[in-house]
Design a protein around this motif. Structure first.
Motif, mmCIF file in Angstrom:
data_model
loop_
_atom_site.group_PDB
_atom_site.id
_atom_site.type_symbol
_atom_site.label_atom_id
_atom_site.label_comp_id
_atom_site.label_asym_id
_atom_site.label_seq_id
_atom_site.Cartn_x
_atom_site.Cartn_y
_atom_site.Cartn_z
ATOM 1 N N VAL A 1 -14.403 -21.068 8.878
ATOM 2 C CA VAL A 1 -15.350 -20.549 9.868
ATOM 3 C C VAL A 1 -14.847 -19.158 9.866
ATOM 4 N N HIS A 2 -15.600 -18.196 9.651
ATOM 5 C CA HIS A 2 -15.669 -16.850 9.631
ATOM 6 C C HIS A 2 -15.829 -16.259 10.952
ATOM 7 N N TRP A 3 -14.737 -15.898 11.573
ATOM 8 C CA TRP A 3 -14.868 -15.059 13.203
ATOM 9 C C TRP A 3 -14.803 -13.615 12.819
ATOM 10 N N GLU A 4 -15.563 -12.935 13.526
ATOM 11 C CA GLU A 4 -15.635 -11.275 13.301
ATOM 12 C C GLU A 4 -14.561 -11.047 14.783
ATOM 13 N N PRO A 5 -13.701 -10.173 14.318
ATOM 14 C CA PRO A 5 -12.910 -9.589 15.412
ATOM 15 C C PRO A 5 -13.422 -8.746 16.292
ATOM 16 N N VAL A 6 -13.320 -8.910 17.974
ATOM 17 C CA VAL A 6 -13.829 -8.084 18.669
ATOM 18 C C VAL A 6 -13.182 -6.756 18.690
ATOM 19 N N VAL A 7 -12.090 -6.433 18.422
ATOM 20 C CA VAL A 7 -11.281 -5.286 18.482
ATOM 21 C C VAL A 7 -10.492 -5.273 17.047
ATOM 22 N N ALA A 8 -10.724 -4.053 16.208
ATOM 23 C CA ALA A 8 -10.387 -3.739 14.985
ATOM 24 C C ALA A 8 -8.856 -3.890 15.190
ATOM 25 N N SER A 9 -8.080 -4.512 14.186
ATOM 26 C CA SER A 9 -6.555 -4.263 14.222
ATOM 27 C C SER A 9 -6.154 -2.990 13.849
ATOM 28 N N LYS A 10 -5.050 -2.647 14.260
ATOM 29 C CA LYS A 10 -4.513 -1.121 13.809
ATOM 30 C C LYS A 10 -3.716 -1.474 12.476
ATOM 31 N N THR A 11 -3.774 -0.573 11.550
ATOM 32 C CA THR A 11 -2.992 -0.596 10.310
ATOM 33 C C THR A 11 -1.720 0.339 10.570
ATOM 34 N N LYS A 12 -0.551 -0.247 10.059
ATOM 35 C CA LYS A 12 0.743 0.354 10.342
ATOM 36 C C LYS A 12 1.497 0.536 8.777
ATOM 37 N N ILE A 13 1.689 1.824 8.621
ATOM 38 C CA ILE A 13 2.480 2.029 7.518
ATOM 39 C C ILE A 13 3.757 2.564 7.717
ATOM 40 N N ILE A 14 4.968 1.891 7.090
ATOM 41 C CA ILE A 14 6.136 2.196 7.541
ATOM 42 C C ILE A 14 6.676 2.919 6.281
ATOM 43 N N GLU A 15 7.143 4.271 6.392
ATOM 44 C CA GLU A 15 8.007 5.128 5.302
ATOM 45 C C GLU A 15 9.422 5.355 6.033
ATOM 46 N N GLU A 16 10.414 4.886 5.339
ATOM 47 C CA GLU A 16 11.704 5.130 5.795
ATOM 48 C C GLU A 16 12.724 5.501 4.398
ATOM 49 N N SER A 17 13.443 6.413 4.913
ATOM 50 C CA SER A 17 14.673 6.890 4.035
ATOM 51 C C SER A 17 15.666 6.025 3.959
ATOM 52 N N GLY A 18 16.779 6.252 3.103
ATOM 53 C CA GLY A 18 18.136 5.658 3.246
ATOM 54 C C GLY A 18 18.763 6.088 4.401
ATOM 55 N N HIS A 19 19.891 5.476 4.813
ATOM 56 C CA HIS A 19 20.358 5.896 5.842
ATOM 57 C C HIS A 19 21.879 5.924 5.399
ATOM 58 N N PRO A 20 22.848 6.909 5.361
ATOM 59 C CA PRO A 20 22.249 8.315 5.362
ATOM 60 C C PRO A 20 21.411 8.518 4.215
ATOM 61 N N TYR A 21 20.377 9.394 4.376
ATOM 62 C CA TYR A 21 19.577 9.944 3.155
ATOM 63 C C TYR A 21 20.393 10.543 1.963
ATOM 64 N N GLN A 22 19.796 10.800 0.922
ATOM 65 C CA GLN A 22 20.358 11.277 -0.180
ATOM 66 C C GLN A 22 20.683 12.876 -0.036
ATOM 67 N N PRO A 23 21.569 13.333 -0.893
ATOM 68 C CA PRO A 23 21.616 14.781 -1.145
ATOM 69 C C PRO A 23 20.469 15.316 -2.168
ATOM 70 N N ASN A 24 20.106 16.452 -2.072
ATOM 71 C CA ASN A 24 19.136 17.225 -2.851
ATOM 72 C C ASN A 24 17.624 16.129 -3.226
ATOM 73 N N GLU A 25 17.290 15.505 -2.035
ATOM 74 C CA GLU A 25 16.101 14.810 -2.161
ATOM 75 C C GLU A 25 14.947 15.917 -2.045
ATOM 76 N N ASN A 26 13.896 15.428 -2.758
ATOM 77 C CA ASN A 26 12.814 16.441 -2.754
ATOM 78 C C ASN A 26 11.578 15.425 -2.890
ATOM 79 N N VAL A 27 10.736 14.947 -1.620
ATOM 80 C CA VAL A 27 10.053 13.812 -1.735
ATOM 81 C C VAL A 27 8.500 14.335 -1.268
#
Length: 125
Positions: free
Chosen positions: A26-52
């Motif tokens: 059965v296909h149910w239509e959502p009442v409230v649209a879900s939020k989309t989440k994107i996670i971007e993460e550097s290394g810890h610690p980040y690297q020297p001379n990064e250019n992103v």
């Protein structure tokens, strides 16, 4: 919508009965649209001379909210995380560096770009 004997569901508008278990999906239509989440993460610690340079894109979004971990920090004055409204990197929204915590950023539209650059000195989180 009203329950009948706890085993079926009556949809008054269509005079339709569904008995459980349902033999077909059965296909149910959502009442409230879900939020989309994107996670971007550097290394810890980040690297020297990064250019992103990266694009953040959530089709159809009216606004992007960028949230930061409370531990985010860079070498102040040297390592920068910048956000832009355009791919050409001309319309800057924020230039973040140094000790956090950094507040949330709200960027209108469904697309933004960010750059991260670090030198060969100190690297942080």
């Amino acid at each position: 919508v009203s329950a009948v004997k706890g085993l079926s569901l009556k949809v008054d508008a269509a005079e339709c009965y569904l008995r459980f278990p349902v033999s077909q999906p059965v296909h149910w239509e959502p009442v409230v649209a879900s939020k989309t989440k994107i996670i971007e993460e550097s290394g810890h610690p980040y690297q020297p001379n990064e250019n992103v340079k990266k694009r953040i894109h959530i089709p159809g979004a009216r606004r992007l909210r960028i949230e930061f971990d409370a531990e985010c920090c860079t070498e102040g004055g040297y390592d920068h995380l910048c956000f832009f409204r355009d791919e050409g990197l001309e319309n800057m929204v924020a230039n973040l560096d140094g000790q956090g915590p950094w507040g949330n950023l709200d960027i209108d539209g469904d697309t933004a770009w960010f750059t991260f650059t670090s030198d060969d000195g100190n690297q942080f989180w």
